[in-house]
Every structure is written in structure tokens, then in C-alpha cells.
Design an enzyme around this catalytic site. Structure first.
Site, PDB file in Angstrom:
ATOM      1  N   GLY A  46       0.858  -1.175   0.000  1.00 15.22           N
ATOM      2  CA  GLY A  46       0.000   0.000   0.000  1.00 15.22           C
ATOM      3  C   GLY A  46       0.894   1.224   0.000  1.00 15.22           C
ATOM      4  N   ALA A  47       0.671   2.138  -0.954  1.00 16.64           N
ATOM      5  CA  ALA A  47       1.621   3.228  -1.172  1.00 16.64           C
ATOM      6  C   ALA A  47       1.939   4.023   0.101  1.00 16.64           C
ATOM      7  CB  ALA A  47       1.108   4.134  -2.289  1.00 16.64           C
ATOM      8  N   ARG A  88      10.527  -1.387  -4.558  1.00 20.35           N
ATOM      9  CA  ARG A  88       9.356  -1.404  -5.439  1.00 20.35           C
ATOM     10  C   ARG A  88       9.331  -0.092  -6.225  1.00 20.35           C
ATOM     11  NH1 ARG A  88       3.950  -3.615  -3.196  1.00 20.35           N
ATOM     12  NH2 ARG A  88       3.883  -4.255  -5.399  1.00 20.35           N
ATOM     13  N   GLN A 201      -5.480  -8.995  -2.096  1.00 21.85           N
ATOM     14  CA  GLN A 201      -5.577  -7.944  -1.069  1.00 21.85           C
ATOM     15  C   GLN A 201      -7.024  -7.624  -0.710  1.00 21.85           C
ATOM     16  OE1 GLN A 201      -3.747  -7.705  -3.867  1.00 21.85           O
ATOM     17  NE2 GLN A 201      -1.769  -6.724  -3.477  1.00 21.85           N
ATOM     18  N   ASP A 242      -1.174   4.370  -6.372  1.00 17.28           N
ATOM     19  CA  ASP A 242       0.259   4.206  -6.097  1.00 17.28           C
ATOM     20  C   ASP A 242       1.079   5.360  -6.644  1.00 17.28           C
ATOM     21  OD1 ASP A 242      -0.931   1.324  -5.993  1.00 17.28           O
ATOM     22  OD2 ASP A 242       0.930   1.317  -4.834  1.00 17.28           O
ATOM     23  N   LYS A 253      -3.221  -0.690  -8.327  1.00 15.32           N
ATOM     24  CA  LYS A 253      -3.164  -2.157  -8.429  1.00 15.32           C
ATOM     25  C   LYS A 253      -3.734  -2.655  -9.758  1.00 15.32           C
ATOM     26  CE  LYS A 253      -1.676  -4.384  -6.245  1.00 15.32           C
ATOM     27  NZ  LYS A 253      -0.279  -4.794  -6.570  1.00 15.32           N
TER      28      LYS A 253
END
Lengths: 351, 351
Positions: A46-47, A88, A201, A242, A253
Site C-alpha cells: 500500500g503506497a 518497489r 488484497q 500508487d 493495483k
């Protein structure tokens, strides 16, 4: 209530999101490389949560640095920042948080006149900044909730994709924060949670945290979202992000693009909820957002079970980009942006 | 090459599609109720294959009937037909096949002057008809392949959803039959197979049978299809069907509607390949097609693993309806129908 991530005297403590919902396990990491690995392996995701984890990873790394002079401390900082930055590529909050920690590092270094005797101050400043990022994130999500609650229908089903909740942030959530705020205002909402393959998720995390909050939630497979929209039961869609480019194009996502197209086709508003730290004004459009491709085994294997024949390849882009024309509004802590987003997003930063 | 289903002296033999791709197991059923259960539990699935299974189930039931007179034989037939008809509501081929068996039953009964001494003839006629349905289905799929191959791009990626292949039919396949025919003509196709949650027919079955045929196949999660279409790599989409209304509206595996909307949004042709036995001219539009809702456990459990928190509900419509306006063409054994489908489909039956 659970804590997604926190700074403790023993290290950085986080709930292991790979184990939910079957097990509620907390991990405490004492080495920044473990924090980097936790980000990479989706123990935390999760950003906004990744941003907090990266900030705490920097603070943790410098806490345990054995540097004897400024050059060594700087070298350690670069190594730590680099390790965390390489985890990431898509969520910009990661780089935003590292930059904040770097600014704090420089400020603290100059205030202690670059003396090794003052390195304790540098460490303290970094720990404090990491915890401030966490506290701010919760406040930001609550503000987002206040701005976004009005956009939710008074009653009915809201669809969400992936997890943009307390687990994706320091707490409360972005998209789920807006839903929480709307429910707190008395709106009678139910949530349809796309399960969100391959990492699930939605089924695992969104369902878990909404059930804990007693907000009615129903799991659907990703390929059902369009069907339910077409049937007329969905009042709004809300997701997190994100990275958002200057023109409003939004990386989120994998599957978000499809949900947005289906919402537009069915006349359903599609909202993005994200803090300003997710908006990357340096990118003109979403085409420039780097999309992480993860391992195909995450698609073809689940809990040790093979879902596809051995030797058949799979693709695994972890994110996609939703062009801004599909987005009804972007909800931030500073207010709600609408098209043209190039103007409205910039105005939020100026405001 | 494997056989999806066949009539043997021992009973109805089929490959267990719930065990693929990890195990290639064949089941032989000696009781029609076992065949009904095999249809219900997805040991065999796919509209044309369900039709063949139902026909063989009828033949098997009558083969073992202990009826001593015509009234008892008729009662047995009704019980058998009813049991098989109640297995799955959406695929019309099931009802079409039972009707063919009923017509055969009546014809055979009258030709043996309704005498118990002639019941052997009735049994033989039903066995022959069931095997004829199987043989016809393969020939129909090959004809569909000849008509559809031209519509496939000369090279590039074709996306498919669920499994409309040899495993969904008596052999060769509908949508995958068209792909097989195009490849046989020298077209350089690769297939992207949506994994097709929750039952994973794409990842498990389409990937398995295409890999066996050495047609390059890549598995993607359902929520990636839109992303890859938007990126520009997909040349065409082709799927099967469970029931097509007179106006062209098409019921097919859940998620097909979403794929069709995304294809249209991205200017990609969307084809349906199905035999005339899948077309139900008695229904004016897709709104009248019954959609099977299966158990939520099939969504929330996978290979004994819980994918969602205990107590959280899930929905499980097994099919959705794609309105005809999203369909570029319907490929049948009699030729290719295009809009307006109300005319073109009817013309195929007349032709």
C-alpha cells in the site's frame, strides 16, 4: 485496533500482511535490510504504508550505523536509502518518504555542525521524522475522509479494488477511509471487495479490516465487478493510488483500469483517494509511470498449489494506469480535484 | 490425445476436469445420477460437453432401467431427464441434448410398437443418438474453425476467457477450435488465457490443452486483460458461449461481459464461437437467460485454503450476459453472423 506499522524501541514492528486473514502475526525488524525485504515481499504494502516503512527503515539503518565520521555516515545513508528505494518502483510515496528523510538528515547534520558527537541528534531527528510521517498519514486520511464522504451515496453498494485501507496506510485508509467517514456520517454503505488477484488484497485484507469495523463487506472475484455494475447495484467505485501523474492518470493495483472503464460504461462515478504524497507532478502523464512486473510464480502458485500446468508462463504486471478521463474525482487531504486535473491537482499543492 | 467424454461398454467415461492440470484422471460412471453429479460438480463443464454428458446420461439411465412396461419406461425417462436437467440452468445445450434424446426415445418407442420386447431397440437407439451428438459436436467444431480462422489476425496475441476448448466440447473446441484452425492455416498466434476465477478454467484447462497442442499460451489474471488490451498487444478476443438469445446477447462464463466492454473500448474485435445448439431463439434477449449462482465457498476456498476471513460472504454468479452490441461476430458451424443478429442468427437456422 491493530497497528499496520509502528516504531518501537526494539525496532520497526508491522503486521504481516502475507499471513492475513488466517493469522494475525506481528514482525519486529531490527535491520533496515529486513524492512526492505518486508516491502519487497509484501509483508507491508500500500503506497502510504510503504512510505512510512521506508522512512522507518532509514531511521532504523542510521540508528544502527557504526559510522565514525560524517563521510561514513553519509555513505551509510546512501546505502540505506538505495536499498529501500530499490524495493518497489511504482508507488511514489516510497521515494517521497526517502526524500523527506534525506532532507531531515541534511538539516540535522548541519545543526550538529557535522560532528560525530552530534550523530545522536541526527538519529533522533530521523526517528522523530519517521514517526511524524506516520502520524501525519493518519491525519491526512481522516481529512480525505471528510472531503470524500459527501461523494459517497447515502446508501447502497460501493465497490473497491485491492486494499486502500488501514493496512495500506499508517491507519484509517485512503479509499476505505472515505468509506469509514461516510459510514460514520450515517450513510448506509455496503462494500463489494474485488478479491484482487493474484495477491488477494481485497479478499484477505479489505474484507478483514472492514469486518473488524463491522462495515458490511462481500467478496467478489475481479471478473464479477463488471457484471454487478451492469446489473445496476453499484452506486460508486473508490480506489487508492500508487502514483498519480500531473494530468491525473493514476497507477494503482492491476485491474483498476478495467474497473474504471466498466464504471464509466455503466455511468457509475469512479473515485481515487490518495494523499498529495502520491501525486508526482514531475510526470506529465501516466505513460511515464514505471510499472513493476513481479514473478509469474505469484500468479501460478497459491499456498503451495499449482494453478496452471508446469512450464506454462504467466505475466504479472503488479499495477496498471487508469487514464484520467475515466476518473470522476481525485480525493486528497486538501480537497477534491476534478477535471481538468492538470489544473486542479496543481492548485491543491499551491493551496 | 485425451478424450473429454466417451461412451464405453462400462459406462460414461470422462476426464475429471476438477483435477487438471496436476492429475489426468478418468472417471467411468455406471449410473445416470453420477453423470448428473459430475455435471453439477464440474468434473465436466462447457456448454457442448454438458450437452454430450446429458445425452449419455439419458442413454445410461435407460440402459439400466428395470422397467417392465411402457409406463414404467416413460416414468424412468422422465426421472432421468429431470435429474439431468436440474444440474445446471444456464447452458442451453443441456436442454437441447435432453430434447434430442426425448425425440429419439419417442421415435424408437413407436417403431417397436411400444412393446417391452422392443425396449432393447430403444436402448440401442438412445446409445446411438448420444454417440451421434458427440461425433456431430466434433464435426461442428471443425466447421466453426473453418469459418472462424479467417477472422483471426495473421499473427499476434489472441485473448480468451474460461475454457472453450476440447475440454468444453466433445473435442477440438469452439473458441479454441477457431484458434486451432487458424494455427493449422499457418497463422502465428499466441494465446493469452485469463485464469478465470474462481474455478480457474483458463489457467488450468485452456493452458493445459493448448500446451499439449504446442500453441504458445500465457496465463494472466482476469484483472490484467484490460491492461494488456490498453497496451496494444491483443489482436482479437474469442470466447465460447453457454446460451445465446435471439438478439445475440450471450451468456458465458462470469467475466466475459467485462472482457467484451474492454475490447470494445480498445477497438479490439470480440468474437463468440458457438454451435447452433447454444442459440436459444425462444429468448428474445439475454435478460431472460437464467444465471446460475453457485456456492460462495467456491470463491472463498481454494484447495482447502481460505482466501477470505471466516464469516465474510461472497457472491458467485457463474455466468454473465454480454449485450450483443459488444459482439463483433458470432461464429457457428453454419457460418459467421454479424449485427443485426436477430436477422443473421435466424438466417443460419433457416440456411
Amino acid at each position: 485496533m491493530f497497528k499496520t506499522i509502528e516504531w518501537t524501541n526494539d525496532g520497526v514492528r508491522m503486521i504481516d500482511q502475507t499471513k492475513l486473514p488466517s493469522e494475525e502475526i506481528y514482525r519486529t525488524y531490527t535491520d533496515y535490510r529486513e524492512v526492505a525485504e518486508a516491502i519487497r515481499s509484501l509483508v507491508i504494502r500500500g503506497a502510504p504504508a510503504i512510505g512510512v516503512a521506508a522512512a522507518m527503515g532509514v531511521a532504523l539503518g542510521i540508528k544502527h550505523s557504526a559510522a565514525r565520521d560524517e563521510a561514513e555516515l553519509r555513505a551509510d545513508f546512501e546505502k540505506i536509502a538505495d536499498t529501500l528505494a530499490r524495493t518497489r518502483p511504482t508507488a511514489v510515496n516510497l521515494f517521497w518518504a526517502i526524500k523527506r528523510m534525506r532532507d531531515t538528515f541534511e538539516r540535522a547534520l548541519s545543526s550538529c555542525q557535522h560532528e560525530p558527537s552530534g550523530f545522536g541528534k541526527v538519529r533522533a531527528a530521523l526517528e522523530k521524522e519517521a514517526q511524524r510521517i506516520l502520524a501525519e498519514d493518519i491525519a491526512i486520511n481522516e481529512a480525505m475522509g471528510r472531503h470524500g464522504a459527501d461523494l459517497m451515496p447515502d446508501a447502497g453498494i460501493v465497490l473497491t479494488h485491492c486494499n486502500a485501507g488501514a493496512l495500506a496506510t499508517a491507519g484509517y485508509g485512503t479509499a476505505l477511509g472515505v468509506i469509514r467517514a461516510a459510514v460514520a456520517c450515517g450513510k448506509k454503505l455496503q462494500v463489494f471487495a474485488d478479491e484482487t488477484r493474484p495477491f488477494l488484497q481485497g479478499a484477505r485484507l479489505t474484507a478483514w479490516e472492514l469486518a473488524k469495523d463491522q462495515i458490511p463487506v462481500t467478496v467478489i472475484t475481479d471478473n464479477m465487478a463488471g457484471h454487478f455494475m451492469h446489473q445496476g447495484g453499484i452506486g460508486a467505485v473508490i480506489v487508492g493510488a500508487d502514483r498519480i501523474a500531473a494530468n491525473g492518470d493514476t497507477a494503482n493495483k492491476i485491474g483498476t483500469y478495467s474497473v474504471a472503464v466498466l464504471a464509466k460504461e455503466n455511468g457509475i462515478p469512479f473515485y481515487v483517494a490518495a494523499p498529495l504524497s502520491t501525486i508526482d507532478l514531475s510526470l506529465a502523464s501516466g505513460e511515464q509511470i514505471p510499472i513493476e512486473e513481479r514473478s509469474s510464480a505469484e500468479v501460478t502458485q497459491l499456498a503451495g498449489v499449482s494453478l496452471a500446468p508446469a512450464g506454462v508462463p504467466a505475466r504479472h504486471p503488479a499495477f496498471d494506469v487508469t487514464p484520467q478521463r475515466y476518473i470522476s474525482a481525485i480525493i486528497t487531504e486538501k480537497g477534491v480535484a476534478r477535471a481538468p486535473f492538470s489544473d486542479s491537482l496543481r492548485a491543491l499543492f499551491a493551496g
